[in-house]
Design a protein around this motif. Structure first.
Motif, short mmCIF file in Angstrom:
data_model
loop_
_atom_site.label_atom_id
_atom_site.label_comp_id
_atom_site.label_asym_id
_atom_site.label_seq_id
_atom_site.Cartn_x
_atom_site.Cartn_y
_atom_site.Cartn_z
N PRO A 1 -112.48 46.35 -50.39
CA PRO A 1 -111.95 45.35 -49.45
C PRO A 1 -113.06 44.70 -48.65
O PRO A 1 -114.11 45.29 -48.40
CB PRO A 1 -111.05 46.20 -48.54
N GLU A 2 -112.82 43.46 -48.22
CA GLU A 2 -113.66 42.84 -47.21
C GLU A 2 -113.07 43.22 -45.86
O GLU A 2 -112.01 42.73 -45.46
CB GLU A 2 -113.67 41.32 -47.35
N LEU A 3 -113.73 44.13 -45.15
CA LEU A 3 -113.27 44.58 -43.84
C LEU A 3 -113.92 43.73 -42.76
O LEU A 3 -115.14 43.58 -42.73
CB LEU A 3 -113.64 46.05 -43.61
N VAL A 4 -113.11 43.19 -41.87
CA VAL A 4 -113.63 42.39 -40.77
C VAL A 4 -112.95 42.84 -39.49
O VAL A 4 -111.73 42.87 -39.41
CB VAL A 4 -113.37 40.88 -40.98
N TYR A 5 -113.78 43.22 -38.50
CA TYR A 5 -113.26 43.63 -37.20
C TYR A 5 -113.41 42.50 -36.19
O TYR A 5 -114.44 41.81 -36.16
CB TYR A 5 -114.04 44.83 -36.64
N PHE A 6 -112.42 42.34 -35.33
CA PHE A 6 -112.47 41.38 -34.23
C PHE A 6 -112.29 42.17 -32.93
O PHE A 6 -111.29 42.87 -32.76
CB PHE A 6 -111.37 40.33 -34.37
N HIS A 7 -113.25 42.05 -32.01
CA HIS A 7 -113.17 42.79 -30.76
C HIS A 7 -114.09 42.15 -29.73
O HIS A 7 -114.88 41.24 -30.03
CB HIS A 7 -113.54 44.25 -30.96
N GLY A 8 -114.01 42.64 -28.49
CA GLY A 8 -114.82 42.11 -27.41
C GLY A 8 -116.16 42.82 -27.31
O GLY A 8 -116.39 43.88 -27.89
N PHE A 9 -117.06 42.21 -26.51
CA PHE A 9 -118.40 42.78 -26.33
C PHE A 9 -118.34 44.20 -25.77
O PHE A 9 -119.16 45.04 -26.13
CB PHE A 9 -119.22 41.89 -25.40
N ASP A 10 -117.35 44.47 -24.92
CA ASP A 10 -117.26 45.80 -24.32
C ASP A 10 -116.89 46.87 -25.35
O ASP A 10 -116.93 48.06 -25.04
CB ASP A 10 -116.25 45.80 -23.18
N ASN A 11 -116.53 46.45 -26.56
CA ASN A 11 -116.21 47.41 -27.63
C ASN A 11 -117.22 47.42 -28.75
O ASN A 11 -116.96 47.99 -29.81
CB ASN A 11 -114.82 47.11 -28.21
N VAL A 12 -118.39 46.80 -28.56
CA VAL A 12 -119.41 46.82 -29.60
C VAL A 12 -119.82 48.25 -29.92
O VAL A 12 -119.96 48.63 -31.09
CB VAL A 12 -120.64 45.98 -29.19
N TYR A 13 -120.03 49.06 -28.89
CA TYR A 13 -120.44 50.45 -29.14
C TYR A 13 -119.38 51.19 -29.94
O TYR A 13 -119.71 51.92 -30.89
CB TYR A 13 -120.70 51.18 -27.82
N HIS A 14 -118.11 50.99 -29.61
CA HIS A 14 -117.06 51.73 -30.30
C HIS A 14 -116.81 51.20 -31.71
O HIS A 14 -116.92 51.93 -32.69
CB HIS A 14 -115.77 51.68 -29.48
N TRP A 15 -116.49 49.89 -31.82
CA TRP A 15 -116.13 49.33 -33.12
C TRP A 15 -117.35 49.03 -33.98
O TRP A 15 -117.26 49.05 -35.22
CB TRP A 15 -115.29 48.06 -32.94
N GLY A 16 -118.47 48.75 -33.37
CA GLY A 16 -119.65 48.37 -34.14
C GLY A 16 -120.60 49.50 -34.42
O GLY A 16 -121.50 49.36 -35.26
N PHE A 17 -120.44 50.63 -33.73
CA PHE A 17 -121.39 51.73 -33.90
C PHE A 17 -120.66 53.05 -34.14
O PHE A 17 -120.79 53.64 -35.21
CB PHE A 17 -122.28 51.84 -32.66
N LEU A 18 -119.90 53.52 -33.16
CA LEU A 18 -119.22 54.81 -33.29
C LEU A 18 -118.35 54.88 -34.54
O LEU A 18 -118.42 55.84 -35.31
CB LEU A 18 -118.40 55.05 -32.02
N ASP A 19 -117.51 53.87 -34.74
CA ASP A 19 -116.62 53.88 -35.90
C ASP A 19 -117.40 53.77 -37.21
O ASP A 19 -116.98 54.32 -38.24
CB ASP A 19 -115.62 52.74 -35.80
N LEU A 20 -118.51 53.07 -37.18
CA LEU A 20 -119.35 52.95 -38.37
C LEU A 20 -119.94 54.31 -38.75
O LEU A 20 -119.97 54.68 -39.92
CB LEU A 20 -120.45 51.93 -38.13
N VAL A 21 -120.41 55.05 -37.76
CA VAL A 21 -120.93 56.39 -38.01
C VAL A 21 -119.86 57.27 -38.64
O VAL A 21 -120.13 58.02 -39.59
CB VAL A 21 -121.47 57.02 -36.71
N MET A 22 -118.64 57.17 -38.16
CA MET A 22 -117.57 58.01 -38.70
C MET A 22 -117.27 57.66 -40.16
O MET A 22 -117.00 58.56 -40.98
CB MET A 22 -116.32 57.87 -37.85
N LEU A 23 -117.31 56.37 -40.51
CA LEU A 23 -117.13 56.00 -41.92
C LEU A 23 -118.27 56.54 -42.76
O LEU A 23 -118.05 57.08 -43.85
CB LEU A 23 -117.04 54.48 -42.05
N MET A 24 -119.50 56.40 -42.28
CA MET A 24 -120.66 56.88 -43.02
C MET A 24 -120.64 58.38 -43.19
O MET A 24 -121.13 58.91 -44.21
CB MET A 24 -121.94 56.44 -42.32
N ALA A 25 -120.09 59.10 -42.23
CA ALA A 25 -120.04 60.55 -42.32
C ALA A 25 -119.19 61.03 -43.49
O ALA A 25 -119.35 62.16 -43.95
CB ALA A 25 -119.51 61.13 -41.01
N HIS A 26 -118.31 60.16 -43.98
CA HIS A 26 -117.49 60.50 -45.15
C HIS A 26 -118.21 60.20 -46.46
O HIS A 26 -117.58 60.17 -47.52
CB HIS A 26 -116.16 59.76 -45.09
#
Length: 544
Positions: free
Chosen positions: A297-322
Motif C-alpha cells: 500500500p501507499e501509506l500517507v499520514y496527515f497530522h499536525g506539527f505537534d505530532n511529528v514525534y509520534h506519527w513521524g518517529f515513534l510509530d515508524l520505530v514500531m513498524l520497523m521493530a516488526h
C-alpha cells in the motif's frame, strides 16, 4: 485490498488522519489541518482510478480523556461516548470520505494486543527502571496529559510526553517543574518504576536511511525536527506505564500496568483500515493484512506539527521493530497551527469555532474551499469568519456563478449536439490539468495551491467568456477540467455535476476533440450572518 495486489492493478492507497482524542469535538483548527487535507488527497487519488481507504479512529486511551472529564465533572466513559458521537457528526457534516468511525471494541483491543505481544515474543521490548513524577497523596504516576511543566528543549510551557511548541519528547522525569494537571498544588515527587520500552537507538541506521530517501516529501519544519531528533541519542519509547486509563498490558514483567497510550496508534489504524475496507469474512488475526508489505500500500499520514514525534518517529520505530512485516509510510503530510483571530484555538478558553457550527451557517463547499486556501501548510495562518465570507463571496462564488451563467447562455444559443474543441483549447486544458496535478501529487501536495490555482483559472475563464475570445467547445472543456480538479475540494458541486452525467475523471490520457454541453452547477451564496458562530468573537459556543 487484502493480500498481494494482482499484476497490473493500481497500487492501493491508505490515507490516515491523526487519531482524534475523544475528549471533545473537532474545531476549525483541527479540520483545516489533517482531516480536510487527508480527504482532498484521498478524493484525488480515487479520481485517478486507484483504490483508496481514508480512515481514522478515536484515541480513547489518551490521558486527556480523564483530565478533561475531571475538568467538566463527568465520567470519562460518558465523555468518550459523547465526543465520539460529536466527532462522527462533524466528519459526516464535512463530507469526509470515510466509512465512519470504527468502534473501539474487543476486536480493536485484540488487534492492539497482538501487535505488542508479537514484539514481546520476538524479544524486541526491553525492561527498564525509569524515574516518573509521582503524587504521593493519590498514588498517581504522572505522564502525558496528567502533568504540565516546562519543556527541557525550548523552555516553553508543555504537557508531558511531547512539547506542542518545539515538538521534542520529554518522557519520564525530563519535564521541568512538573505539576499534576488536575491538582496543580499537589506535592510531586519522583518514584522509580520498572516498565517495558522499545529502544529507538537500535533502529538508527534504518531510520536515517528512511528519512534520507523521503526528505523531499516532508515539509521543511517537520524535517527540521527529525534532523534534531537524529542529532542526539534516540529515546527509549515507553510501551507500558503504571496507569489506570487504557488497555491493560499483558506482560508478566509489568503487572498492573497499561499500554502507553501513544503506542496504540499504529495497530489502531491498522484495525481502522480493516474495518473501513469491509471487514467481512476476515478473522481477527488478519486485521493488519492491508498494512503488510506484500499488499504494497501507499501509506500517507496527515497530522499536525505537534505530532511529528509520534506519527513521524515513534510509530515508524514500531513498524520497523516488526522487521519486514509491514509497509512503511510514503510520506507524512504535516500542517502547522491554524490560529483564530491571531491566537491559538483553545477549547478551555472557549476561543474556537466548532466545525459543525460553522457548517450549519456556511455551505460546505465554501468552508472546504476557504480552509483549503488558508491551510497552515508551512507556517501558521489565521481564520476569521468575516475573512472567510469576504473571500469566498468575492473570489469564488461570484466568478464561479458568472461562468456558470455564461456557459448556460452559450450552449442555449448554439445548435444541440457535441461541440468541437480546438487544438488551442485542448492545449490549455492539458496545461490546467498539469498544474492541478502538481498541487495534488504527493511529492508536492498542497490544497492551498490547488485552491489558488482554481481561482486563477476561474478568473481567466470568466474573462474569456465575457470577451468572447474562446469557442463554446473550448470553454466547456476548460470548465469541465476546472470542475474535475476542483472536485476534491468542492464536493457538493461536483456531486451535482456527476449526477447530471458529467465525467469528472482526472486520468484521461489527453483532452478530447469534442465535448457535449453540460450545466456547470452554481455555488450557493454564503449564508446568514454569524449568529451561531459566537465562538469566533470569544464567547464559548455550545459543546464539549
Amino acid at each position: 485490498m487484502s493480500g498481494t495486489p494482482a499484476a497490473g492493478a493500481a497500487r492501493p492507497v491508505i490515507v490516515i488522519a491523526a487519531t482524534p482524542t475523544s475528549n471533545g469535538d473537532l474545531h476549525v483548527g483541527h479540520m483545516a489541518g489533517p482531516y480536510l487535507a487527508g480527504d482532498v488527497y484521498a478524493r484525488y487519488a480515487a479520481a485517478t482510478g486507484r483504490p483508496v481507504v481514508y480512515t481514522t479512529i478515536t484515541d480513547d486511551s489518551q490521558t486527556y480523556v480523564p483530565t478533561t472529564a475531571h475538568r467538566l465533572g463527568v465520567e470519562p466513559r460518558e465523555l468518550v461516548a459523547d465526543s465520539t458521537a460529536r466527532i462522527q457528526r462533524t466528519i459526516t457534516a464535512m463530507g469526509l470520505s470515510m466509512a465512519g468511525l470504527p468502534p473501539v471494541d474487543d476486536r480493536y483491543r485484540a488487534t492492539v494486543l497482538d501487535f505488542f505481544t508479537r514484539l514481546h515474543a520476538d524479544g524486541k521490548l526491553r525492561r527498564r527502571t525509569v524515574r516518573l513524577p509521582y503524587v504521593p497523596a493519590t498514588g498517581t504516576y504522572l505522564y502525558d496529559g496528567l502533568m504540565k511543566g516546562i519543556c527541557p528543549s525550548c523552555l516553553a510551557g508543555s504537557a508531558g510526553g511531547v512539547c506542542e511548541g518545539c515538538g521534542h519528547p520529554n518522557n519520564y522525569d525530563e519535564l521541568l517543574a512538573p505539576a499534576a494537571t488536575t491538582d496543580p498544588d499537589a506535592e510531586v515527587t519522583v518514584r522509580e518504576a520498572e516498565i517495558l520500552v522499545l529502544p529507538a537507538e537500535e533502529y538508527r541506521d534504518r531510520l536515517t536511511a528512511y528519512y534520507a530517501e523521503r526528505e523531499g516529501r516532508w515539509r521543511p519544519n517537520a524535517m527540521r525536527l527529525v534532523r534534531e531528533l537524529l542529532a542526539g541519542p534516540l529515546p527509549e519509547i515507553p510501551v507500558t506505564v503504571p496507569g489506570t486509563w487504557g488497555i491493560a498490558a499483558p506482560f508478566p514483567e509489568t503487572p498492573g500496568q497499561i499500554l502507553y497510550p501513544w503506542v496504540e496508534a499504529m495497530p489502531a489504524v491498522m484495525y481502522a483500515t480493516w474495518w473501513a475496507n469491509g471487514r467481512d469474512g476476515e478473522p481477527a488475526a488478519e486485521t493488519d493484512a492491508h498494512w503488510r508489505a506484500g499488499a504494497d500500500p501507499e501509506l500517507v499520514y496527515f497530522h499536525g506539527f505537534d505530532n511529528v514525534y509520534h506519527w513521524g518517529f515513534l510509530d515508524l520505530v514500531m513498524l520497523m521493530a516488526h522487521g519486514d512485516r509491514y509497509a512503511l509510510p510514503e510520506s507524512n503530510v504535516v500542517n502547522e497551527f491554524y490560529d483564530l483571530r491571531g491566537e491559538k484555538f483553545s477549547t478551555s478558553r472557549g476561543h474556537l469555532v466548532w466545525t459543525a457550527d460553522l457548517l450549519e451557517d456556511v455551505p460546505r463547499d465554501l468552508v472546504r474551499f476557504y480552509l483549503s486556501l488558508t491551510a497552515p501548510e508551512t507556517q501558521r495562518t489565521d481564520f476569521t469568519v468575516e475573512a472567510m465570507r469576504a473571500a469566498t463571496g468575492r473570489r469564488l462564488v461570484g466568478p464561479w456563478n458568472r461562468l456558470a451563467d455564461a456557459l448556460r447562455a452559450a450552449t442555449l444559443a448554439d445548435e444541440p449536439g457535441p461541440r468541437p474543441v480546438s487544438g488551442e483549447g485542448r492545449t490549455r486544458a492539458a496545461v490546467m490539468a498539469a498544474r492541478f496535478r502538481s498541487c495534488y501529487d504527493l511529492a508536492s501536495f498542497s490544497p492551498a495551491r490547488a485552491a489558488e490555482t482554481l481561482l486563477i483559472h476561474l478568473d481567466r475563464l470568466v474573462a474569456s467568456a465575457s470577451a468572447g475570445t474562446a469557442s463554446t467547445g473550448d470553454l466547456l472543456l476548460e470548465a469541465r477540467t476546472l470542475l474535475a480538479f476542483a472536485a476534491p475540494i468542492l464536493i457538493d458541486v461536483a456531486a451535482e455535476a456527476r449526477a447530471a452525467g458529467v465525467d469528472l475523471r482526472t486520468d484521461a490520457a489527453e483532452p478530447p476533440t469534442e465535448i457535449s454541453p453540460f450545466v456547470l452547477p452554481r455555488l450557493p451564496d454564503s449564508a446568514r450572518p454569524d449568529a451561531a458562530l459566537a465562538g469566533a468573537d470569544g464567547r464559548a459556543p455550545a459543546g464539549v
